[in-house]
Design an enzyme around this catalytic site. Structure first.
Site, short mmCIF file in Angstrom:
data_model
loop_
_atom_site.label_atom_id
_atom_site.label_comp_id
_atom_site.label_asym_id
_atom_site.label_seq_id
_atom_site.Cartn_x
_atom_site.Cartn_y
_atom_site.Cartn_z
N ARG A 112 0.81 -1.24 0.00
CA ARG A 112 0.00 0.00 0.00
C ARG A 112 0.83 1.28 0.00
O ARG A 112 0.34 2.35 0.33
CB ARG A 112 -0.98 0.03 1.17
N LYS A 134 2.58 11.75 -12.18
CA LYS A 134 1.91 10.70 -12.97
C LYS A 134 2.80 9.46 -12.96
O LYS A 134 3.96 9.51 -13.37
CB LYS A 134 1.70 11.16 -14.40
N GLU A 176 10.17 18.01 -25.36
CA GLU A 176 9.38 18.52 -24.22
C GLU A 176 9.81 19.94 -23.87
O GLU A 176 8.99 20.76 -23.44
CB GLU A 176 9.49 17.60 -23.00
N LYS A 215 6.49 23.56 -16.09
CA LYS A 215 5.65 22.40 -15.73
C LYS A 215 5.05 22.60 -14.33
O LYS A 215 3.88 22.30 -14.10
CB LYS A 215 6.45 21.10 -15.82
N GLU A 225 -5.30 17.33 -13.33
CA GLU A 225 -5.60 17.53 -14.75
C GLU A 225 -7.09 17.70 -15.04
O GLU A 225 -7.67 17.04 -15.88
CB GLU A 225 -5.03 16.35 -15.56
N ARG A 229 -3.91 22.14 -16.58
CA ARG A 229 -2.78 21.22 -16.75
C ARG A 229 -2.82 20.55 -18.12
O ARG A 229 -1.81 20.08 -18.63
CB ARG A 229 -2.80 20.17 -15.63
N ASN A 233 -0.55 18.76 -22.56
CA ASN A 233 -0.84 17.68 -23.53
C ASN A 233 -0.68 18.12 -24.98
O ASN A 233 -0.92 17.33 -25.89
CB ASN A 233 -2.27 17.15 -23.33
N HIS A 236 0.40 15.78 -27.75
CA HIS A 236 0.36 14.42 -27.20
C HIS A 236 -0.83 13.60 -27.65
O HIS A 236 -0.78 12.38 -27.56
CB HIS A 236 0.43 14.47 -25.67
N HIS A 240 0.92 10.56 -29.03
CA HIS A 240 0.80 9.27 -28.34
C HIS A 240 0.29 8.18 -29.28
O HIS A 240 0.72 7.03 -29.21
CB HIS A 240 -0.15 9.37 -27.15
N HIS A 255 9.66 8.71 -27.44
CA HIS A 255 8.52 9.56 -27.04
C HIS A 255 8.60 10.95 -27.68
O HIS A 255 7.66 11.39 -28.35
CB HIS A 255 8.50 9.67 -25.52
N1 LIG Z 1 5.11 10.79 -15.79
C1 LIG Z 1 5.10 11.74 -16.68
O1 LIG Z 1 4.58 12.83 -16.47
C2 LIG Z 1 5.76 11.51 -18.00
C3 LIG Z 1 6.04 12.58 -18.84
C4 LIG Z 1 6.72 12.35 -20.03
C5 LIG Z 1 7.09 11.06 -20.37
N2 LIG Z 1 6.79 10.02 -19.53
C6 LIG Z 1 7.19 8.66 -19.85
O2 LIG Z 1 8.61 8.60 -19.90
C7 LIG Z 1 8.99 7.54 -20.77
C8 LIG Z 1 10.09 8.00 -21.67
O3 LIG Z 1 11.18 8.40 -20.86
P1 LIG Z 1 12.68 8.38 -21.40
O4 LIG Z 1 12.73 9.04 -22.71
O5 LIG Z 1 13.50 8.89 -20.30
O6 LIG Z 1 12.92 6.82 -21.72
P2 LIG Z 1 13.71 5.63 -21.02
O7 LIG Z 1 13.48 5.60 -19.56
O8 LIG Z 1 13.38 4.41 -21.79
O9 LIG Z 1 15.24 5.99 -21.27
C9 LIG Z 1 15.73 6.04 -22.58
C10 LIG Z 1 16.97 5.17 -22.78
O10 LIG Z 1 18.11 5.83 -22.21
C11 LIG Z 1 18.81 4.95 -21.34
N3 LIG Z 1 19.44 5.81 -20.34
C12 LIG Z 1 18.82 6.46 -19.34
N4 LIG Z 1 19.67 7.30 -18.73
C13 LIG Z 1 20.87 7.15 -19.34
C14 LIG Z 1 22.14 7.77 -19.18
N5 LIG Z 1 22.32 8.75 -18.31
N6 LIG Z 1 23.15 7.37 -19.98
C15 LIG Z 1 22.95 6.41 -20.94
N7 LIG Z 1 21.76 5.81 -21.15
C16 LIG Z 1 20.73 6.18 -20.36
C17 LIG Z 1 17.76 4.01 -20.85
O11 LIG Z 1 18.33 2.80 -20.41
C18 LIG Z 1 16.92 3.82 -22.09
O12 LIG Z 1 17.51 2.88 -22.93
C19 LIG Z 1 7.75 7.11 -21.52
O13 LIG Z 1 7.33 5.89 -20.98
C20 LIG Z 1 6.74 8.21 -21.21
O14 LIG Z 1 5.42 7.73 -21.17
C21 LIG Z 1 6.15 10.23 -18.36
ZN LIG Z 2 5.55 13.87 -23.22
#
Ligand SMILES: NC(=O)c1ccc[n+]([C@@H]2O[C@H](COP(=O)([O-])OP(=O)(O)OC[C@H]3O[C@@H](n4cnc5c(N)ncnc54)[C@H](O)[C@@H]3O)[C@@H](O)[C@H]2O)c1
Ligand SMILES: [Zn+2]
Length: 359
Positions: A112, A134, A176, A215, A225, A229, A233, A236, A240, A255
Protein backbone atom coordinates in the site's frame (compact mmCIF):
# COMPACT_ATOMS: atom_id res chain seq x y z
CA UNK A 1 22.39 23.90 -6.30
CA UNK A 2 18.96 25.16 -7.46
CA UNK A 3 15.90 24.14 -5.43
CA UNK A 4 12.36 24.17 -6.77
CA UNK A 5 9.77 23.80 -4.02
CA UNK A 6 6.46 22.11 -4.81
CA UNK A 7 3.52 21.65 -2.46
CA UNK A 8 4.59 18.22 -1.12
CA UNK A 9 8.22 17.82 -2.15
CA UNK A 10 11.19 19.61 -3.66
CA UNK A 11 13.41 19.25 -6.69
CA UNK A 12 17.15 19.86 -6.45
CA UNK A 13 19.30 20.51 -9.49
CA UNK A 14 23.02 19.99 -8.95
CA UNK A 15 25.75 17.42 -8.22
CA UNK A 16 24.07 14.15 -7.26
CA UNK A 17 26.65 13.07 -4.70
CA UNK A 18 26.00 16.11 -2.60
CA UNK A 19 22.19 16.25 -3.03
CA UNK A 20 21.76 12.54 -2.28
CA UNK A 21 24.09 12.58 0.74
CA UNK A 22 22.16 15.52 2.19
CA UNK A 23 18.81 13.81 1.59
CA UNK A 24 19.95 10.53 3.19
CA UNK A 25 21.35 12.39 6.22
CA UNK A 26 18.00 14.10 6.75
CA UNK A 27 15.81 11.00 6.31
CA UNK A 28 16.11 7.54 7.87
CA UNK A 29 15.02 4.37 6.01
CA UNK A 30 15.01 0.70 7.00
CA UNK A 31 16.52 -0.27 3.64
CA UNK A 32 17.61 1.42 0.46
CA UNK A 33 16.90 -0.23 -2.86
CA UNK A 34 17.97 1.26 -6.18
CA UNK A 35 15.96 0.43 -9.30
CA UNK A 36 17.99 0.64 -12.51
CA UNK A 37 17.85 -0.60 -16.05
CA UNK A 38 20.86 -2.16 -17.74
CA UNK A 39 22.11 1.23 -18.98
CA UNK A 40 21.64 3.25 -15.83
CA UNK A 41 23.23 0.42 -13.81
CA UNK A 42 26.32 0.83 -15.96
CA UNK A 43 26.44 4.57 -16.59
CA UNK A 44 24.62 6.24 -13.70
CA UNK A 45 24.94 4.08 -10.59
CA UNK A 46 28.71 4.76 -10.30
CA UNK A 47 27.94 8.47 -9.80
CA UNK A 48 25.78 7.61 -6.78
CA UNK A 49 27.90 5.03 -5.06
CA UNK A 50 29.77 7.21 -2.57
CA UNK A 51 26.53 8.76 -1.39
CA UNK A 52 24.77 5.42 -0.72
CA UNK A 53 25.13 3.31 2.46
CA UNK A 54 27.27 0.16 1.96
CA UNK A 55 24.35 -2.23 2.34
CA UNK A 56 22.09 -0.79 -0.37
CA UNK A 57 20.54 -3.29 -2.80
CA UNK A 58 19.74 -3.02 -6.50
CA UNK A 59 17.02 -4.26 -8.82
CA UNK A 60 17.93 -4.19 -12.49
CA UNK A 61 15.35 -4.52 -15.27
CA UNK A 62 15.72 -4.54 -19.07
CA UNK A 63 15.85 -1.07 -20.67
CA UNK A 64 13.19 0.54 -22.84
CA UNK A 65 9.50 1.26 -23.32
CA UNK A 66 8.55 -2.33 -24.37
CA UNK A 67 9.37 -3.37 -20.78
CA UNK A 68 7.12 -0.77 -19.15
CA UNK A 69 4.50 -3.39 -18.43
CA UNK A 70 2.90 -5.63 -15.84
CA UNK A 71 5.48 -8.44 -16.33
CA UNK A 72 8.28 -6.08 -15.32
CA UNK A 73 6.22 -4.82 -12.37
CA UNK A 74 6.04 -8.41 -11.15
CA UNK A 75 9.83 -8.64 -11.31
CA UNK A 76 10.09 -5.42 -9.29
CA UNK A 77 7.49 -6.40 -6.67
CA UNK A 78 9.10 -9.87 -6.30
CA UNK A 79 12.53 -8.31 -5.86
CA UNK A 80 11.18 -5.90 -3.25
CA UNK A 81 9.76 -8.86 -1.29
CA UNK A 82 13.05 -10.77 -1.64
CA UNK A 83 15.00 -7.73 -0.44
CA UNK A 84 12.77 -7.60 2.65
CA UNK A 85 11.48 -4.11 1.83
CA UNK A 86 8.77 -2.59 3.99
CA UNK A 87 6.90 0.70 4.19
CA UNK A 88 9.87 2.36 5.85
CA UNK A 89 12.24 1.40 3.04
CA UNK A 90 13.15 3.71 0.16
CA UNK A 91 13.05 2.86 -3.54
CA UNK A 92 15.41 5.06 -5.58
CA UNK A 93 14.33 5.19 -9.22
CA UNK A 94 17.53 5.77 -11.16
CA UNK A 95 16.75 6.12 -14.85
CA UNK A 96 14.60 7.70 -17.50
CA UNK A 97 10.84 8.07 -17.63
CA UNK A 98 10.28 4.33 -17.88
CA UNK A 99 12.08 3.66 -14.59
CA UNK A 100 10.50 6.71 -12.93
CA UNK A 101 6.90 5.99 -14.00
CA UNK A 102 7.07 2.23 -13.37
CA UNK A 103 9.26 2.38 -10.25
CA UNK A 104 6.97 5.02 -8.74
CA UNK A 105 3.92 2.89 -9.60
CA UNK A 106 5.45 -0.25 -8.04
CA UNK A 107 6.56 1.62 -4.91
CA UNK A 108 3.14 3.25 -4.48
CA UNK A 109 1.36 -0.11 -4.68
CA UNK A 110 3.89 -2.19 -2.71
CA UNK A 111 2.37 -2.93 0.72
CA UNK A 112 0.00 0.00 0.00
CA UNK A 113 2.86 2.38 -0.58
CA UNK A 114 6.55 2.78 0.23
CA UNK A 115 8.45 6.06 -0.26
CA UNK A 116 10.39 6.61 -3.46
CA UNK A 117 12.97 9.04 -4.78
CA UNK A 118 13.23 10.08 -8.43
CA UNK A 119 16.70 10.48 -9.90
CA UNK A 120 15.93 11.12 -13.57
CA UNK A 121 18.86 10.43 -15.89
CA UNK A 122 17.48 11.34 -19.33
CA UNK A 123 16.72 14.87 -20.51
CA UNK A 124 13.09 13.90 -21.06
CA UNK A 125 12.65 12.64 -17.53
CA UNK A 126 14.58 15.55 -16.01
CA UNK A 127 12.37 18.20 -17.63
CA UNK A 128 9.08 16.34 -17.66
CA UNK A 129 8.46 12.80 -16.41
CA UNK A 130 9.97 13.26 -12.94
CA UNK A 131 7.60 16.08 -11.95
CA UNK A 132 3.84 16.08 -11.80
CA UNK A 133 3.09 12.81 -10.02
CA UNK A 134 1.91 10.70 -12.97
CA UNK A 135 2.96 7.09 -12.40
CA UNK A 136 2.13 4.01 -14.41
CA UNK A 137 2.73 1.46 -17.10
CA UNK A 138 1.56 0.58 -20.61
CA UNK A 139 -1.19 -2.02 -20.94
CA UNK A 140 -2.23 -3.77 -24.14
CA UNK A 141 -0.98 -1.33 -26.72
CA UNK A 142 -2.17 1.72 -24.85
CA UNK A 143 0.51 3.81 -23.25
CA UNK A 144 0.28 4.70 -19.57
CA UNK A 145 -3.22 3.24 -19.34
CA UNK A 146 -2.72 1.71 -15.89
CA UNK A 147 -1.48 4.06 -13.22
CA UNK A 148 -2.12 6.66 -10.57
CA UNK A 149 -1.02 10.02 -9.24
CA UNK A 150 1.60 9.90 -6.50
CA UNK A 151 4.50 12.07 -5.40
CA UNK A 152 8.09 11.11 -4.66
CA UNK A 153 9.87 12.10 -1.43
CA UNK A 154 12.00 14.31 -3.64
CA UNK A 155 13.52 14.62 -7.12
CA UNK A 156 17.28 14.96 -7.56
CA UNK A 157 18.45 16.15 -10.97
CA UNK A 158 22.08 16.15 -12.09
CA UNK A 159 22.66 17.30 -15.70
CA UNK A 160 25.97 15.38 -15.61
CA UNK A 161 24.03 12.16 -16.17
CA UNK A 162 23.29 13.42 -19.68
CA UNK A 163 26.91 13.04 -20.75
CA UNK A 164 26.44 9.33 -21.44
CA UNK A 165 22.97 9.70 -22.97
CA UNK A 166 22.84 8.91 -26.71
CA UNK A 167 22.25 11.94 -28.99
CA UNK A 168 18.94 10.51 -30.16
CA UNK A 169 17.68 10.47 -26.55
CA UNK A 170 18.85 14.07 -26.01
CA UNK A 171 16.92 15.11 -29.11
CA UNK A 172 13.84 13.29 -27.81
CA UNK A 173 14.04 15.23 -24.52
CA UNK A 174 14.31 18.52 -26.40
CA UNK A 175 10.78 17.94 -27.72
CA UNK A 176 9.38 18.52 -24.22
CA UNK A 177 11.55 21.63 -23.83
CA UNK A 178 10.14 22.96 -27.11
CA UNK A 179 6.64 22.10 -25.91
CA UNK A 180 7.13 24.14 -22.73
CA UNK A 181 8.21 27.14 -24.82
CA UNK A 182 5.14 26.73 -27.07
CA UNK A 183 2.48 26.47 -24.38
CA UNK A 184 3.72 29.08 -21.93
CA UNK A 185 5.55 32.34 -21.83
CA UNK A 186 8.78 30.61 -20.81
CA UNK A 187 12.08 32.35 -20.03
CA UNK A 188 13.57 30.72 -23.12
CA UNK A 189 12.41 31.03 -26.74
CA UNK A 190 12.31 28.48 -29.56
CA UNK A 191 15.46 30.17 -30.90
CA UNK A 192 17.25 29.85 -27.51
CA UNK A 193 16.42 26.14 -27.56
CA UNK A 194 17.63 25.70 -31.13
CA UNK A 195 20.89 27.41 -30.14
CA UNK A 196 21.26 25.21 -27.06
CA UNK A 197 20.56 22.13 -29.18
CA UNK A 198 23.29 23.00 -31.67
CA UNK A 199 25.81 24.19 -29.07
CA UNK A 200 26.23 20.80 -27.45
CA UNK A 201 23.82 21.69 -24.69
CA UNK A 202 26.41 23.62 -22.67
CA UNK A 203 23.87 25.68 -20.70
CA UNK A 204 21.37 22.89 -20.12
CA UNK A 205 21.25 23.14 -16.31
CA UNK A 206 19.67 26.62 -16.52
CA UNK A 207 17.25 25.54 -19.25
CA UNK A 208 16.21 22.44 -17.28
CA UNK A 209 15.44 24.64 -14.24
CA UNK A 210 13.41 27.14 -16.29
CA UNK A 211 11.57 24.35 -18.05
CA UNK A 212 10.62 22.73 -14.75
CA UNK A 213 9.15 26.05 -13.64
CA UNK A 214 6.79 25.91 -16.64
CA UNK A 215 5.65 22.40 -15.73
CA UNK A 216 5.38 23.37 -12.04
CA UNK A 217 3.09 26.28 -13.00
CA UNK A 218 0.57 23.92 -14.64
CA UNK A 219 0.90 21.01 -12.22
CA UNK A 220 0.52 23.07 -9.06
CA UNK A 221 -2.51 24.94 -10.31
CA UNK A 222 -4.22 21.74 -11.41
CA UNK A 223 -2.65 18.60 -9.89
CA UNK A 224 -5.29 16.15 -11.21
CA UNK A 225 -5.60 17.53 -14.75
CA UNK A 226 -9.12 18.89 -14.52
CA UNK A 227 -8.32 22.12 -16.37
CA UNK A 228 -5.23 24.11 -17.29
CA UNK A 229 -2.78 21.22 -16.75
CA UNK A 230 -4.16 19.87 -20.02
CA UNK A 231 -1.98 22.53 -21.70
CA UNK A 232 0.91 20.11 -21.18
CA UNK A 233 -0.84 17.68 -23.53
CA UNK A 234 -0.09 19.81 -26.58
CA UNK A 235 1.22 17.46 -29.30
CA UNK A 236 0.36 14.42 -27.20
CA UNK A 237 -3.07 13.40 -28.55
CA UNK A 238 -1.71 12.64 -32.01
CA UNK A 239 1.84 12.05 -30.72
CA UNK A 240 0.80 9.27 -28.34
CA UNK A 241 -1.22 7.54 -31.08
CA UNK A 242 1.78 7.64 -33.44
CA UNK A 243 4.06 6.44 -30.63
CA UNK A 244 1.74 3.51 -29.81
CA UNK A 245 1.35 2.55 -33.48
CA UNK A 246 5.12 2.75 -34.05
CA UNK A 247 5.71 0.52 -31.01
CA UNK A 248 4.11 -2.30 -33.00
CA UNK A 249 6.57 -1.89 -35.89
CA UNK A 250 10.26 -2.74 -36.36
CA UNK A 251 11.14 0.92 -35.97
CA UNK A 252 9.60 2.25 -32.76
CA UNK A 253 9.84 5.99 -32.19
CA UNK A 254 11.12 7.62 -29.03
CA UNK A 255 8.52 9.56 -27.04
CA UNK A 256 9.88 12.98 -28.03
CA UNK A 257 10.16 12.00 -31.70
CA UNK A 258 6.48 11.04 -31.76
CA UNK A 259 5.50 14.16 -29.84
CA UNK A 260 7.37 16.33 -32.36
CA UNK A 261 5.16 14.81 -35.09
CA UNK A 262 2.11 15.38 -32.88
CA UNK A 263 3.09 19.02 -32.31
CA UNK A 264 3.31 19.70 -36.06
CA UNK A 265 -0.13 18.13 -36.64
CA UNK A 266 -1.67 19.89 -33.67
CA UNK A 267 -0.07 23.21 -34.68
CA UNK A 268 -1.88 22.76 -37.99
CA UNK A 269 -5.16 22.11 -36.10
CA UNK A 270 -4.38 25.26 -34.10
CA UNK A 271 -3.93 27.22 -37.33
CA UNK A 272 -7.36 25.96 -38.45
CA UNK A 273 -9.25 26.12 -35.17
CA UNK A 274 -7.64 28.64 -32.80
CA UNK A 275 -6.07 31.05 -35.31
CA UNK A 276 -2.42 30.23 -34.68
CA UNK A 277 -0.67 32.83 -36.91
CA UNK A 278 0.97 31.68 -40.16
CA UNK A 279 4.41 32.75 -38.97
CA UNK A 280 4.11 30.67 -35.78
CA UNK A 281 3.02 27.59 -37.73
CA UNK A 282 5.99 28.07 -40.08
CA UNK A 283 8.44 28.42 -37.20
CA UNK A 284 7.14 25.22 -35.57
CA UNK A 285 7.23 23.25 -38.82
CA UNK A 286 10.69 24.52 -39.81
CA UNK A 287 12.21 23.90 -36.40
CA UNK A 288 10.89 20.38 -35.99
CA UNK A 289 11.47 19.20 -39.54
CA UNK A 290 15.09 20.37 -39.24
CA UNK A 291 15.74 18.36 -36.10
CA UNK A 292 13.44 15.34 -35.98
CA UNK A 293 13.25 12.24 -38.21
CA UNK A 294 10.78 12.50 -41.04
CA UNK A 295 8.28 9.67 -40.77
CA UNK A 296 5.86 8.92 -43.59
CA UNK A 297 2.57 8.64 -41.69
CA UNK A 298 1.03 6.77 -44.61
CA UNK A 299 2.87 3.73 -43.20
CA UNK A 300 0.25 3.75 -40.49
CA UNK A 301 -3.41 3.01 -40.89
CA UNK A 302 -5.09 6.40 -40.23
CA UNK A 303 -8.15 4.66 -38.84
CA UNK A 304 -5.98 2.80 -36.34
CA UNK A 305 -4.42 6.11 -35.31
CA UNK A 306 -7.88 7.60 -34.77
CA UNK A 307 -8.91 4.59 -32.69
CA UNK A 308 -5.80 4.98 -30.56
CA UNK A 309 -6.68 8.67 -30.08
CA UNK A 310 -10.19 7.67 -28.99
CA UNK A 311 -8.70 5.54 -26.21
CA UNK A 312 -6.82 8.54 -24.86
CA UNK A 313 -7.47 9.19 -21.18
CA UNK A 314 -7.98 12.89 -21.95
CA UNK A 315 -11.26 12.32 -23.83
CA UNK A 316 -14.86 12.48 -22.72
CA UNK A 317 -16.57 9.57 -24.46
CA UNK A 318 -15.55 9.18 -28.10
CA UNK A 319 -14.86 12.85 -28.85
CA UNK A 320 -11.13 13.43 -29.34
CA UNK A 321 -9.86 16.24 -27.17
CA UNK A 322 -6.96 18.54 -28.07
CA UNK A 323 -4.89 21.22 -26.48
CA UNK A 324 -4.14 23.79 -29.18
CA UNK A 325 -2.16 27.02 -29.44
CA UNK A 326 -3.53 30.54 -29.85
CA UNK A 327 0.01 31.72 -30.55
CA UNK A 328 3.48 30.61 -29.53
CA UNK A 329 3.54 30.92 -25.74
CA UNK A 330 -0.21 30.54 -25.21
CA UNK A 331 -2.18 27.27 -25.10
CA UNK A 332 -5.93 26.79 -25.30
CA UNK A 333 -7.49 23.62 -23.85
CA UNK A 334 -10.57 21.48 -24.59
CA UNK A 335 -10.94 21.58 -28.36
CA UNK A 336 -12.67 18.71 -30.12
CA UNK A 337 -11.54 17.95 -33.67
CA UNK A 338 -13.44 15.53 -35.90
CA UNK A 339 -11.91 12.66 -37.91
CA UNK A 340 -11.77 14.69 -41.10
CA UNK A 341 -9.87 17.52 -39.43
CA UNK A 342 -7.47 15.09 -37.77
CA UNK A 343 -6.73 13.26 -41.02
CA UNK A 344 -6.15 16.61 -42.72
CA UNK A 345 -3.55 17.43 -40.06
CA UNK A 346 -1.79 14.08 -40.66
CA UNK A 347 -1.74 14.87 -44.37
CA UNK A 348 -0.41 18.35 -43.65
CA UNK A 349 2.50 16.75 -41.76
CA UNK A 350 3.17 14.40 -44.68
CA UNK A 351 3.11 17.27 -47.20
CA UNK A 352 5.60 19.22 -45.07
CA UNK A 353 8.08 16.36 -44.70
CA UNK A 354 7.82 15.65 -48.45
CA UNK A 355 8.84 19.29 -49.07
CA UNK A 356 11.78 18.98 -46.70
CA UNK A 357 13.07 15.75 -48.20
CA UNK A 358 12.49 17.10 -51.70
CA UNK A 359 9.91 14.57 -52.86
N1 LIG B 1 5.11 10.79 -15.79
C1 LIG B 1 5.10 11.74 -16.68
O1 LIG B 1 4.58 12.83 -16.47
C2 LIG B 1 5.76 11.51 -18.00
C3 LIG B 1 6.04 12.58 -18.84
C4 LIG B 1 6.72 12.35 -20.03
C5 LIG B 1 7.09 11.06 -20.37
N2 LIG B 1 6.79 10.02 -19.53
C6 LIG B 1 7.19 8.66 -19.85
O2 LIG B 1 8.61 8.60 -19.90
C7 LIG B 1 8.99 7.54 -20.77
C8 LIG B 1 10.09 8.00 -21.67
O3 LIG B 1 11.18 8.40 -20.86
P1 LIG B 1 12.68 8.38 -21.40
O4 LIG B 1 12.73 9.04 -22.71
O5 LIG B 1 13.50 8.89 -20.30
O6 LIG B 1 12.92 6.82 -21.72
P2 LIG B 1 13.71 5.63 -21.02
O7 LIG B 1 13.48 5.60 -19.56
O8 LIG B 1 13.38 4.41 -21.79
O9 LIG B 1 15.24 5.99 -21.27
C9 LIG B 1 15.73 6.04 -22.58
C10 LIG B 1 16.97 5.17 -22.78
O10 LIG B 1 18.11 5.83 -22.21
C11 LIG B 1 18.81 4.95 -21.34
N3 LIG B 1 19.44 5.81 -20.34
C12 LIG B 1 18.82 6.46 -19.34
N4 LIG B 1 19.67 7.30 -18.73
C13 LIG B 1 20.87 7.15 -19.34
C14 LIG B 1 22.14 7.77 -19.18
N5 LIG B 1 22.32 8.75 -18.31
N6 LIG B 1 23.15 7.37 -19.98
C15 LIG B 1 22.95 6.41 -20.94
N7 LIG B 1 21.76 5.81 -21.15
C16 LIG B 1 20.73 6.18 -20.36
C17 LIG B 1 17.76 4.01 -20.85
O11 LIG B 1 18.33 2.80 -20.41
C18 LIG B 1 16.92 3.82 -22.09
O12 LIG B 1 17.51 2.88 -22.93
C19 LIG B 1 7.75 7.11 -21.52
O13 LIG B 1 7.33 5.89 -20.98
C20 LIG B 1 6.74 8.21 -21.21
O14 LIG B 1 5.42 7.73 -21.17
C21 LIG B 1 6.15 10.23 -18.36
ZN1 LIG C 1 5.55 13.87 -23.22
Amino acid sequence: MQTIQLADYYIRIGAIKSSLSTFLKQNVFSKIIVLTDENTQKYCLPLLKNALPIDYQTIMIPAGEPHKNLDTCQIIWNSLFEAGADRKSLLINLGGGVIGDMGGFCASTFKRGMPFLQIPTTLLSQVDASIGGKLGIDFGNVKNSIGMFGNPKTVLIDPNFLQTLPTREIRSGFAELFKHALIHNAKFSIQDLLNAYHQNQSNLAAIIGDSLLVKKHFVENDPFEKGIRKALNFGHTIGHAVESAALETHEPLLHGEAIAIGMICEAYLSYQMTRLPDADLDLIVNTFTKIYPKIDLQHFDYQQLIELMQQDKKNDGNAINFTLLKKIGSASINHVANEEQIIESLEFYNDQICKHIGR
